[in-house]
Write a protein that holds these residues in place. Structure first.
Motif, PDB file in Angstrom:
ATOM      1  N   GLY A  47       0.800  -1.221   0.000  1.00 17.73           N
ATOM      2  CA  GLY A  47       0.000   0.000   0.000  1.00 17.73           C
ATOM      3  C   GLY A  47       0.836   1.276   0.000  1.00 17.73           C
ATOM      4  O   GLY A  47       0.290   2.378  -0.185  1.00 17.73           O
ATOM      5  N   ASN A  48       2.152   1.153   0.183  1.00 15.43           N
ATOM      6  CA  ASN A  48       3.040   2.321   0.149  1.00 15.43           C
ATOM      7  C   ASN A  48       3.765   2.378  -1.190  1.00 15.43           C
ATOM      8  O   ASN A  48       3.887   1.381  -1.907  1.00 15.43           O
ATOM      9  CB  ASN A  48       4.064   2.246   1.279  1.00 15.43           C
ATOM     10  CG  ASN A  48       3.422   2.390   2.645  1.00 15.43           C
ATOM     11  OD1 ASN A  48       2.605   3.293   2.856  1.00 15.43           O
ATOM     12  ND2 ASN A  48       3.777   1.498   3.566  1.00 15.43           N
ATOM     13  N   ASN A  49       4.263   3.576  -1.489  1.00 13.56           N
ATOM     14  CA  ASN A  49       5.011   3.773  -2.733  1.00 13.56           C
ATOM     15  C   ASN A  49       6.326   3.014  -2.641  1.00 13.56           C
ATOM     16  O   ASN A  49       7.006   3.015  -1.601  1.00 13.56           O
ATOM     17  CB  ASN A  49       5.260   5.267  -2.973  1.00 13.56           C
ATOM     18  CG  ASN A  49       5.735   5.516  -4.392  1.00 13.56           C
ATOM     19  OD1 ASN A  49       6.820   5.109  -4.774  1.00 13.56           O
ATOM     20  ND2 ASN A  49       4.897   6.200  -5.174  1.00 13.56           N
ATOM     21  N   VAL A  50       6.678   2.366  -3.727  1.00 10.24           N
ATOM     22  CA  VAL A  50       7.901   1.569  -3.750  1.00 10.24           C
ATOM     23  C   VAL A  50       9.143   2.405  -3.494  1.00 10.24           C
ATOM     24  O   VAL A  50      10.216   1.895  -3.140  1.00 10.24           O
ATOM     25  CB  VAL A  50       8.014   0.820  -5.095  1.00 10.24           C
ATOM     26  CG1 VAL A  50       8.379   1.783  -6.224  1.00 10.24           C
ATOM     27  CG2 VAL A  50       9.047  -0.316  -5.007  1.00 10.24           C
ATOM     28  N   SER A  51       9.050   3.726  -3.635  1.00  7.54           N
ATOM     29  CA  SER A  51      10.202   4.596  -3.398  1.00  7.54           C
ATOM     30  C   SER A  51      10.680   4.529  -1.955  1.00  7.54           C
ATOM     31  O   SER A  51      11.808   4.933  -1.653  1.00  7.54           O
ATOM     32  CB  SER A  51       9.864   6.043  -3.767  1.00  7.54           C
ATOM     33  OG  SER A  51       8.806   6.523  -2.973  1.00  7.54           O
ATOM     34  N   MET A  52       9.835   3.996  -1.032  1.00  6.32           N
ATOM     35  CA  MET A  52      10.252   3.874   0.363  1.00  6.32           C
ATOM     36  C   MET A  52      11.430   2.903   0.505  1.00  6.32           C
ATOM     37  O   MET A  52      12.144   2.906   1.517  1.00  6.32           O
ATOM     38  CB  MET A  52       9.100   3.387   1.231  1.00  6.32           C
ATOM     39  CG  MET A  52       8.697   1.937   0.966  1.00  6.32           C
ATOM     40  SD  MET A  52       7.352   1.349   2.044  1.00  6.32           S
ATOM     41  CE  MET A  52       8.186   1.304   3.611  1.00  6.32           C
ATOM     42  N   LEU A  53      11.603   2.052  -0.509  1.00  2.00           N
ATOM     43  CA  LEU A  53      12.688   1.071  -0.480  1.00  2.00           C
ATOM     44  C   LEU A  53      13.929   1.561  -1.212  1.00  2.00           C
ATOM     45  O   LEU A  53      14.852   0.784  -1.447  1.00  2.00           O
ATOM     46  CB  LEU A  53      12.216  -0.243  -1.106  1.00  2.00           C
ATOM     47  CG  LEU A  53      10.955  -0.859  -0.492  1.00  2.00           C
ATOM     48  CD1 LEU A  53      10.574  -2.123  -1.252  1.00  2.00           C
ATOM     49  CD2 LEU A  53      11.163  -1.168   0.986  1.00  2.00           C
ATOM     50  N   MET A  54      13.943   2.857  -1.557  1.00  2.00           N
ATOM     51  CA  MET A  54      15.054   3.418  -2.329  1.00  2.00           C
ATOM     52  C   MET A  54      15.676   4.582  -1.569  1.00  2.00           C
ATOM     53  O   MET A  54      14.967   5.412  -1.004  1.00  2.00           O
ATOM     54  CB  MET A  54      14.580   3.911  -3.691  1.00  2.00           C
ATOM     55  CG  MET A  54      13.867   2.880  -4.534  1.00  2.00           C
ATOM     56  SD  MET A  54      13.209   3.640  -6.041  1.00  2.00           S
ATOM     57  CE  MET A  54      12.325   2.252  -6.731  1.00  2.00           C
TER      58      MET A  54
END
Length: 394
Positions: A47-54
């Motif tokens: 549910g979160n934007n994948v950018s949180m893993l970058m």
């Protein structure tokens, strides 16, 4: 349903991380391998934007990556993929290879990211780079050292060339001195030996034990000095290349019996030398003087390093192939740590204590044996004696 279950099982058990996102970059699914890589539980990611893993700057540029792919389908985010950096929940970073593909599912497009952790590969690459740099540094150091060594060798070569003449002169001087000293010392030693014998003879009527004791000490000291002079003279001749064996036929048994009789005279109290010959023939063709020197030297050692009331075995054998000379004692033996150095010049075993000797005898025996094309071997145990075996081919 069965195919869907199989697909889910494959995704859940995949070694690499697998994440699906929608066309807005929102994470829809994440498999256990990806959760393990990023240190997040699924509920904190989905549910979160994948950018949180970058990490930055990939985080800020992520939306542009998706827009570019939708417009151009450029291959740098498709197929084999590209190397990117991931951001874990604890703030640490790790490298991985990302491959992205789009999938039509239920009338809409989703993106699947396949994540292959490159941490170990990068660590190995870094270690390899460091090792290569270290090797280059070592090569440079070795090259520098080699240049210095070559220069030093050149200088040493010049110095050696200059000193060769001086060394030759010193060698000749040493040879003359040793020869002169050996011969000059023999005269006073012979006089001392004769005088001691006469004192012993003239003192007989008085039967004074002190006279006998000190005369015996004089004779023993003269004998030791004579042995030392003989050893040094023999070594000097060997070093100068003046010893050339002369091979003649002679009776080995007769020579051995003479040696036994001669050495028995200097044996310790109740120390007996037992001679025995094996074989039907007694004639050999060797250098008689060199062989006699070898046998006397080995028997003298057996006498020296054995106690009173002991036997020394002196055996000879002539068979179809070899002439063999063996001397065996029951003396102090040779320590195992010393045995590899036994035939080196001036070497003496550590258990010889105050027993006199130059450390040259066995070196001379080995070299005389070699001059006659023979071979010397030994077996020894501390406090159980030593057996020396000299073998000459016929």
């Amino acid at each position: 349903m069965e195919n869907a279950a199989l697909l889910k099982a494959i995704v859940q058990n995949a070694i690499d991380g697998i994440i699906t996102i929608d066309d807005r970059g929102m994470i829809e699914t994440i498999n256990p391998a990806a959760c393990k890589l990023f240190l997040y539980p699924p509920e904190e990611v989905i549910g979160n934007n994948v950018s949180m893993l970058m990490p930055s700057p990939d985080r800020e540029q992520h939306d542009e990556y998706i827009n570019r792919y939708q417009r151009t389908h450029e291959p740098h985010i498709i197929g084999i993929g590209r190397e990117v950096v991931g951001l874990r929940k604890d703030g640490t970073r790790f490298p991985f290879r990302l491959a992205v593909s789009d999938v039509q599912y239920s009338g809409r497009k989703i993106f699947t990211g396949f994540i292959h952790d490159l941490s170990r590969e990068k660590e190995a690459e870094e270690a390899l780079k460091e090792y290569a740099a270290h090797l280059e540094e070592l090569v440079e150091q070795r090259t520098h050292s080699l240049q210095h060594t070559v220069a030093a060798l050149q200088l040493a070569k010049e110095e050696v060339s200059q000193s060769l003449v001086k060394e030759k002169e010193l060698g000749q001087l040493k040879s003359r001195f040793v020869s002169m000293a050996s011969h000059e010392f023999r005269t006073p030693l012979s006089a001392i030996q004769l005088s001691a014998s006469l004192v012993d003879k003239y003192a007989l009527p008085y039967d004074n034990p002190n006279i006998k004791k000190h005369v015996a000490k004089i004779k023993n000291a003269v004998g030791n000095l004579t042995t030392i002079l003989n050893d040094f003279l023999s070594l000097e001749k060997l070093e100068a290349g003046k010893v050339e064996p002369v091979f003649n036929e002679f009776d080995l048994v007769k020579l051995s019996e003479e040696i036994t009789e001669e050495m028995q005279m200097i044996a310790k109290q109740n120390q007996n030398i037992i001679y025995q010959h094996t074989g039907t023939s007694s004639v050999v063709k060797l250098d008689q003087n060199l062989l006699k020197n070898c046998a006397i030297n080995l028997i003298a050692n057996a006498i020296k390093y054995s106690g009173e009331n002991t036997f020394i075995e002196f055996n000879t054998e002539i068979n179809d192939r070899n002439c063999i000379v063996m001397i065996k004692d029951n003396g102090i033996g040779i320590p195992e740590t010393d045995q590899k150095h036994l035939f080196e010049a001036f070497f003496r075993a550590h258990n010889t204590g105050n027993i006199p000797g130059t450390g040259l005898g066995l070196n001379i025996v080995a070299r005389y044996t070699d001059l006659m094309n023979g071979k010397i071997d030994f077996k020894s145990n501390v406090n159980h004696g030593t057996l020396f075996t000299i073998t000459f081919p016929i």
